[in-house]
Design a protein around this motif. Sequence first.
Motif, PDB file in Angstrom:
ATOM      1  N   ILE A  29      33.303  34.103  26.413  1.00 51.66           N
ATOM      2  CA  ILE A  29      32.375  35.395  26.108  1.00 51.66           C
ATOM      3  C   ILE A  29      31.294  35.417  27.171  1.00 51.66           C
ATOM      4  O   ILE A  29      30.798  36.527  27.614  1.00 51.66           O
ATOM      5  N   GLY A  30      30.652  34.443  27.494  1.00 55.83           N
ATOM      6  CA  GLY A  30      29.606  34.146  28.291  1.00 55.83           C
ATOM      7  C   GLY A  30      29.894  34.837  29.934  1.00 55.83           C
ATOM      8  O   GLY A  30      29.163  35.457  30.603  1.00 55.83           O
ATOM      9  N   GLU A  34      27.525  38.368  29.293  1.00 55.26           N
ATOM     10  CA  GLU A  34      26.654  37.085  29.099  1.00 55.26           C
ATOM     11  C   GLU A  34      25.573  37.340  28.063  1.00 55.26           C
ATOM     12  O   GLU A  34      25.270  36.490  27.253  1.00 55.26           O
ATOM     13  N   GLU A  35      25.451  38.667  27.716  1.00 56.55           N
ATOM     14  CA  GLU A  35      24.237  39.070  26.820  1.00 56.55           C
ATOM     15  C   GLU A  35      24.758  38.814  25.498  1.00 56.55           C
ATOM     16  O   GLU A  35      24.054  38.605  24.420  1.00 56.55           O
ATOM     17  N   TYR A  36      26.405  38.609  25.326  1.00 57.75           N
ATOM     18  CA  TYR A  36      26.670  38.112  23.833  1.00 57.75           C
ATOM     19  C   TYR A  36      26.825  36.463  23.595  1.00 57.75           C
ATOM     20  O   TYR A  36      27.252  36.154  22.431  1.00 57.75           O
ATOM     21  N   GLN A  37      26.648  35.920  24.536  1.00 58.84           N
ATOM     22  CA  GLN A  37      26.896  34.580  24.411  1.00 58.84           C
ATOM     23  C   GLN A  37      26.030  33.591  23.461  1.00 58.84           C
ATOM     24  O   GLN A  37      26.253  32.851  22.764  1.00 58.84           O
ATOM     25  N   SER A  38      24.695  34.171  23.481  1.00 57.05           N
ATOM     26  CA  SER A  38      23.774  33.402  22.665  1.00 57.05           C
ATOM     27  C   SER A  38      24.028  33.962  21.214  1.00 57.05           C
ATOM     28  O   SER A  38      23.871  33.012  20.136  1.00 57.05           O
ATOM     29  N   TYR A 244      32.943  32.814  35.352  1.00 53.51           N
ATOM     30  CA  TYR A 244      31.602  33.342  35.850  1.00 53.51           C
ATOM     31  C   TYR A 244      31.962  33.703  37.408  1.00 53.51           C
ATOM     32  O   TYR A 244      30.974  33.677  38.425  1.00 53.51           O
ATOM     33  N   ASN A 245      33.297  34.016  37.899  1.00 55.73           N
ATOM     34  CA  ASN A 245      33.343  34.344  39.026  1.00 55.73           C
ATOM     35  C   ASN A 245      32.895  35.732  39.453  1.00 55.73           C
ATOM     36  O   ASN A 245      32.628  36.561  38.716  1.00 55.73           O
ATOM     37  N   THR A 246      32.565  36.184  40.689  1.00 61.02           N
ATOM     38  CA  THR A 246      32.016  37.431  41.270  1.00 61.02           C
ATOM     39  C   THR A 246      33.228  38.102  42.057  1.00 61.02           C
ATOM     40  O   THR A 246      32.777  39.047  42.866  1.00 61.02           O
ATOM     41  N   ASP A 247      34.345  37.551  42.003  1.00 64.21           N
ATOM     42  CA  ASP A 247      35.506  38.099  42.723  1.00 64.21           C
ATOM     43  C   ASP A 247      35.559  39.836  42.490  1.00 64.21           C
ATOM     44  O   ASP A 247      35.696  40.350  41.509  1.00 64.21           O
ATOM     45  N   ILE A 248      35.417  40.605  43.651  1.00 60.93           N
ATOM     46  CA  ILE A 248      35.456  41.970  43.500  1.00 60.93           C
ATOM     47  C   ILE A 248      36.888  42.759  42.992  1.00 60.93           C
ATOM     48  O   ILE A 248      36.716  43.520  42.496  1.00 60.93           O
ATOM     49  N   SER A 249      37.850  41.613  43.148  1.00 58.76           N
ATOM     50  CA  SER A 249      39.048  42.217  42.543  1.00 58.76           C
ATOM     51  C   SER A 249      39.285  42.001  41.240  1.00 58.76           C
ATOM     52  O   SER A 249      40.313  42.369  40.720  1.00 58.76           O
ATOM     53  N   SER A 250      38.139  41.468  40.607  1.00 60.26           N
ATOM     54  CA  SER A 250      38.565  41.080  39.180  1.00 60.26           C
ATOM     55  C   SER A 250      38.460  42.241  38.285  1.00 60.26           C
ATOM     56  O   SER A 250      37.329  42.914  38.555  1.00 60.26           O
ATOM     57  N   LEU A 251      39.327  42.555  37.516  1.00 60.44           N
ATOM     58  CA  LEU A 251      39.390  43.581  36.576  1.00 60.44           C
ATOM     59  C   LEU A 251      38.108  43.676  35.632  1.00 60.44           C
ATOM     60  O   LEU A 251      37.536  44.604  35.340  1.00 60.44           O
TER      61      LEU A 251
END
Length: 367
Positions: A29-30, A34-38, A244-251
Amino acid sequence: MFRQYRLQDFRLRLVVLVYAISIIGILVIGSAAEEYQSQQLLGMAMGTVAMLVLALMDYRILLNFSWLLYAVNAVLLVAVKLFGVRVNGARRWLNLGIVRFQPSELTKLILIVFFAYFFTKYRDRLNTWKVLLASIVLLVIPLGLVIAQPHLSTTITIAFLFCILIFAAGLSYKVIGVIFAVTIPSAIIFLNLIMQEGQTLLNEYQLRRILAWLNPAEYGDNAYQQQNSIIAIGSGQLYGKGLYNTDISSLKNGNFIVEPQTDFIFAVTGEELGFIGCAAVIILLTLIALECLWIGRNARDGEGTIICCGLGGLIAFQTFANVCVATGLMPNTGIPMPFVSYGLSSLVMFYMGIGIVLNVGLQPKKY
């Protein structure tokens, strides 16, 4: 209210499995939003307190208040209809100030406890049509209030849960055969009716979800969520792209999956943790369901057995449905994955259910 129990009967293995899957859910979920993790962490903390209290409280106290719980549940569902918060055209939540509460999630657990009491009380007459029809009427009241929200996915879940409970209570195979003989043709007729032009049985968005599943090429606007989910799961391959990857190909990073922290959390799991992560989630939830069934098998009474079978069956069904939706094997129904999907009401409800199952385990029939 609280009794002395033997520590060796406490099913620590079940608690470990629940925390393991909850932690995976919080991490995913994070990564998804990320805003919903807490909030999910808060739900886990609240659920832990509720689980411990119910684990130490004799579950037969809840059974003694079954009718009161049933009435309170009906009042909450009516309150949703009258005062509920409307989101995306549906009125399903009550605003409690700090958090929003979804009574339909609590309905699942209350009906497990209520029907465990009801079916056990009338077990000798369960196979008579009079008792069976009475139980169906008692089901229809909360079911109708949930449908009115509207909340089709929870309606389907509650109906399936009722089948699990009545089977666990010992319904005759002859009666089951008659029910199937009526249900299957009715389902076929229903599907034919909803496909007719001008049908009024389903809302427009519900019908389009079914049509998009049957013919995604023609209903691309409604099918893109599931299609992107399938692509995301496949793109994770064996090990995934990492949390938490920043891969630009990530959907997920491209916002091609709407609300990934809820109904399509399995798509994020597949993309970021790969086949291994998906397998781990499914195995953990399967083990939790089996552990509930094992505790129910050794319960001291019929009520305990039905409660454990009901919760185990509910976890198994919601897991199966969520995975099927994410992989395109079922129409998009919006059923959350237990302990993994974001949602305080759902998470706390399942922790409460685990607490009751733990208490059943603390009172095995050997005593």
